[in-house]
Design a protein around this motif. Structure first.
Motif, PDB file in Angstrom:
ATOM      1  N   HIS A  10       0.856  -1.188   0.000  1.00 34.24           N
ATOM      2  CA  HIS A  10       0.000   0.000   0.000  1.00 34.24           C
ATOM      3  C   HIS A  10       0.891   1.235   0.000  1.00 34.24           C
ATOM      4  N   PHE A  11       0.648   2.120  -0.948  1.00 37.61           N
ATOM      5  CA  PHE A  11       1.399   3.376  -1.040  1.00 37.61           C
ATOM      6  C   PHE A  11       0.382   4.509  -1.038  1.00 37.61           C
ATOM      7  N   ILE A  12       0.404   5.315   0.039  1.00 39.43           N
ATOM      8  CA  ILE A  12      -0.589   6.362   0.220  1.00 39.43           C
ATOM      9  C   ILE A  12       0.117   7.705   0.341  1.00 39.43           C
ATOM     10  N   THR A  13      -0.306   8.665  -0.464  1.00 39.67           N
ATOM     11  CA  THR A  13       0.235  10.021  -0.382  1.00 39.67           C
ATOM     12  C   THR A  13      -0.905  10.974  -0.030  1.00 39.67           C
ATOM     13  N   SER A  14      -0.604  11.938   0.827  1.00 42.99           N
ATOM     14  CA  SER A  14      -1.615  12.899   1.251  1.00 42.99           C
ATOM     15  C   SER A  14      -0.948  14.268   1.421  1.00 42.99           C
ATOM     16  N   ASN A  15      -1.535  15.290   0.836  1.00 48.74           N
ATOM     17  CA  ASN A  15      -0.991  16.638   0.972  1.00 48.74           C
ATOM     18  C   ASN A  15      -2.104  17.603   1.351  1.00 48.74           C
ATOM     19  N   SER A  16      -1.727  18.590   2.149  1.00 48.64           N
ATOM     20  CA  SER A  16      -2.733  19.459   2.744  1.00 48.64           C
ATOM     21  C   SER A  16      -3.216  20.564   1.816  1.00 48.64           C
ATOM     22  N   HIS A  17      -2.366  21.021   0.926  1.00 48.15           N
ATOM     23  CA  HIS A  17      -2.744  22.127   0.041  1.00 48.15           C
ATOM     24  C   HIS A  17      -2.859  21.600  -1.374  1.00 48.15           C
ATOM     25  N   TYR A  18      -4.065  21.432  -1.829  1.00 46.83           N
ATOM     26  CA  TYR A  18      -4.280  20.925  -3.184  1.00 46.83           C
ATOM     27  C   TYR A  18      -4.703  22.073  -4.081  1.00 46.83           C
ATOM     28  N   ASN A  19      -4.065  22.152  -5.237  1.00 52.67           N
ATOM     29  CA  ASN A  19      -4.374  23.215  -6.200  1.00 52.67           C
ATOM     30  C   ASN A  19      -5.655  22.850  -6.942  1.00 52.67           C
ATOM     31  N   HIS A  20      -6.760  23.494  -6.601  1.00 49.70           N
ATOM     32  CA  HIS A  20      -8.064  23.112  -7.158  1.00 49.70           C
ATOM     33  C   HIS A  20      -8.211  23.476  -8.625  1.00 49.70           C
ATOM     34  N   GLU A  21      -7.298  24.287  -9.138  1.00 48.36           N
ATOM     35  CA  GLU A  21      -7.390  24.620 -10.552  1.00 48.36           C
ATOM     36  C   GLU A  21      -6.823  23.527 -11.432  1.00 48.36           C
ATOM     37  N   LYS A  22      -6.087  22.612 -10.814  1.00 48.37           N
ATOM     38  CA  LYS A  22      -5.500  21.512 -11.584  1.00 48.37           C
ATOM     39  C   LYS A  22      -6.472  20.358 -11.659  1.00 48.37           C
ATOM     40  N   ASN A  23      -6.110  19.416 -12.433  1.00 49.83           N
ATOM     41  CA  ASN A  23      -6.939  18.222 -12.606  1.00 49.83           C
ATOM     42  C   ASN A  23      -6.944  17.415 -11.329  1.00 49.83           C
ATOM     43  N   GLY A  24      -8.111  17.168 -10.779  1.00 54.83           N
ATOM     44  CA  GLY A  24      -8.204  16.444  -9.517  1.00 54.83           C
ATOM     45  C   GLY A  24      -7.788  15.007  -9.602  1.00 54.83           C
ATOM     46  N   LYS A  25      -7.632  14.484 -10.786  1.00 57.86           N
ATOM     47  CA  LYS A  25      -7.238  13.081 -10.934  1.00 57.86           C
ATOM     48  C   LYS A  25      -5.747  12.922 -11.202  1.00 57.86           C
ATOM     49  N   GLY A  26      -5.004  14.030 -11.225  1.00 57.57           N
ATOM     50  CA  GLY A  26      -3.557  13.913 -11.338  1.00 57.57           C
ATOM     51  C   GLY A  26      -3.023  13.959 -12.733  1.00 57.57           C
ATOM     52  N   GLY A  27      -3.876  14.082 -13.767  1.00 51.91           N
ATOM     53  CA  GLY A  27      -3.384  14.255 -15.115  1.00 51.91           C
ATOM     54  C   GLY A  27      -2.839  12.989 -15.740  1.00 51.91           C
ATOM     55  N   LEU A  28      -1.923  13.220 -16.725  1.00 53.43           N
ATOM     56  CA  LEU A  28      -1.410  12.127 -17.548  1.00 53.43           C
ATOM     57  C   LEU A  28      -0.617  11.108 -16.740  1.00 53.43           C
ATOM     58  N   GLY A  29       0.092  11.552 -15.700  1.00 53.21           N
ATOM     59  CA  GLY A  29       0.924  10.630 -14.929  1.00 53.21           C
ATOM     60  C   GLY A  29       0.138   9.490 -14.326  1.00 53.21           C
ATOM     61  N   LEU A  30      -0.991   9.803 -13.678  1.00 54.17           N
ATOM     62  CA  LEU A  30      -1.806   8.751 -13.073  1.00 54.17           C
ATOM     63  C   LEU A  30      -2.536   7.933 -14.135  1.00 54.17           C
ATOM     64  N   THR A  31      -2.869   8.545 -15.259  1.00 51.26           N
ATOM     65  CA  THR A  31      -3.493   7.787 -16.357  1.00 51.26           C
ATOM     66  C   THR A  31      -2.541   6.729 -16.892  1.00 51.26           C
ATOM     67  N   ASN A  32      -1.282   7.108 -17.128  1.00 54.52           N
ATOM     68  CA  ASN A  32      -0.283   6.143 -17.581  1.00 54.52           C
ATOM     69  C   ASN A  32      -0.018   5.077 -16.527  1.00 54.52           C
ATOM     70  N   LEU A  33      -0.003   5.502 -15.254  1.00 54.10           N
ATOM     71  CA  LEU A  33       0.203   4.543 -14.179  1.00 54.10           C
ATOM     72  C   LEU A  33      -0.906   3.500 -14.170  1.00 54.10           C
ATOM     73  N   ARG A  34      -2.139   3.922 -14.348  1.00 52.63           N
ATOM     74  CA  ARG A  34      -3.253   2.964 -14.371  1.00 52.63           C
ATOM     75  C   ARG A  34      -3.109   1.980 -15.535  1.00 52.63           C
ATOM     76  N   LYS A  35      -2.646   2.458 -16.672  1.00 46.13           N
ATOM     77  CA  LYS A  35      -2.433   1.557 -17.817  1.00 46.13           C
ATOM     78  C   LYS A  35      -1.360   0.522 -17.493  1.00 46.13           C
ATOM     79  N   ARG A  36      -0.255   0.969 -16.880  1.00 42.67           N
ATOM     80  CA  ARG A  36       0.816   0.036 -16.505  1.00 42.67           C
ATOM     81  C   ARG A  36       0.321  -1.008 -15.520  1.00 42.67           C
ATOM     82  N   LEU A  37      -0.430  -0.558 -14.531  1.00 47.80           N
ATOM     83  CA  LEU A  37      -0.942  -1.487 -13.519  1.00 47.80           C
ATOM     84  C   LEU A  37      -1.877  -2.514 -14.147  1.00 47.80           C
TER      85      LEU A  37
END
Length: 343
Positions: A288-315
């Motif tokens: 289990h790898f969990i990351t949590s940050n207190s200040h989230y930039n709400h103007e950005k994509n809440g799903k993390g953009g291309l990085g998490l999309t590629n990660l899901r494909k790899r997984l």
């Protein structure tokens, strides 16, 4: 020590199966045949002669006639040679049985029609079984080639997805170094040294299918140190990884997209307080790898953009559906959770 190839192991397995089938077939015929003769030795001789011709019929068709003529689109020659081959085999078996068994059964084992009919039908059936054997072997090899092609395609796609991570990370790091060099920061040499370590990771570890978890953790820590350098106020990062086995082996670069997402979308570089909590836990055969940050930039994509999309494909390519990748956003916190199986 030379490791046998998959084709060699498959060939040996098929040979063992065929040897077992012939062995059971021979024993069954012997047990049946000795009941019909006054002397068991004649039953054994009868079965031995018949079985030898059956094997010649099967493998002569499967290993020689079909590959050399039929599959080479020389069908006319195949049928011609098959007729001559089967005819010669019938005559040889009839002659062998006449010489060995005629004294015990003169009415049947002469060179007459009853003997010919029995020998021809049984050897013809064995000959046709050779065709089935050839089809079966070719089908198994076809399945194997298709599996190898799928594996190669998956490996190529995985390598492409991993490669997409590296340029993005390197551009960010080079921007950091440029900024430090431009401001003549005394930490420039340290950053270059850390970048050298990360480049060594990309060259030596990232291309591998599996890497030690400790190597992956070192890579994450180097990355976070580089990202912290260009921040006016360093983030308060807590990395909790005490309850894990560092000797675990995992695919490389699975966790970096979540950490990268923190610095790209998660921290506010204009404020003094940025709290980041990272936890790495091992439970019930899963990491289990969990990351949590207190200040989230709400103007950005809440799903993390291309990085998490590629990660899901790899997984998906690595584990099918046996993984979890989720993100959760609240007014005060953004949390990403990755869970995947480990041996």
């Amino acid at each position: 020590m030379t490791v046998p190839s998959v084709d060699t192991m498959l060939r040996k397995k098929l040979l063992r199966i065929q040897a077992a089938v012939w062995g059971f077939f021979y024993i069954f015929l012997v047990l049946y045949s000795i009941q019909k003769w006054e002397k068991p030795v004649y039953g054994i001789l009868s079965v031995t002669v018949a079985t030898l011709t059956y094997m010649v019929a099967v493998y002569g068709n499967a290993s020689w006639l079909i590959p050399r003529f039929y599959q080479a689109n020389r069908k006319t020659q195949y049928f011609l040679y098959a007729t001559l081959f089967l005819g010669a085999l019938v005559i040889i078996r009839m002659y062998a049985e006449q010489q060995v068994l005629l004294p015990m059964h003169a009415a049947f084992y002469s060179m007459g029609l009853p003997h010919f009919s029995f020998v021809f039908i049984t050897n013809f059936l064995a000959f046709m079984f050779g065709a089935l054997l050839r089809i079966s072997i070719d089908y198994i090899h076809l399945l194997r080639k298709q599996e190898e092609m799928r594996n190669q395609q998956l490996a190529a796609e995985l390598n492409l997805l991993k490669a997409q991570v590296q340029p993005h990370f390197l551009f960010n790091t080079l921007n950091n170094i440029y900024y430090l060099a431009y401001t003549k920061n005394e930490r420039t040499a340290e950053v270059v040294a850390r970048l050298s370590d990360i480049m060594r990771y990309f060259v030596d570890e990232a291309p591998k299918e599996r890497v030690p978890l400790l190597t992956e953790i070192d890579f994450l820590e180097n990355y976070m140190e580089l990202e912290q350098i260009r921040m006016l106020h360093q983030a308060a990062i807590v990395f909790d990884r005490d309850a894990i086995n560092d000797s675990l082996i995992i695919p490389p670069m699975l966790m970096i997209p979540l950490v990268e997402n923190i610095f790209k979308h998660g921290v506010d570089k204009s404020v003094a307080q940025n709290d980041v909590v990272i936890r790495l836990e091992q439970q019930d055969g899963y990491l289990h790898f969990i990351t949590s940050n207190s200040h989230y930039n709400h103007e950005k994509n809440g799903k993390g953009g291309l990085g998490l999309t590629n990660l899901r494909k790899r997984l998906t390519l690595l584990y099918g559906n046996d993984f979890t990748l989720t993100t959760e956003k609240t007014d005060q916190c953004f949390t990403a959770t990755l869970k995947f199986p480990v041996a």
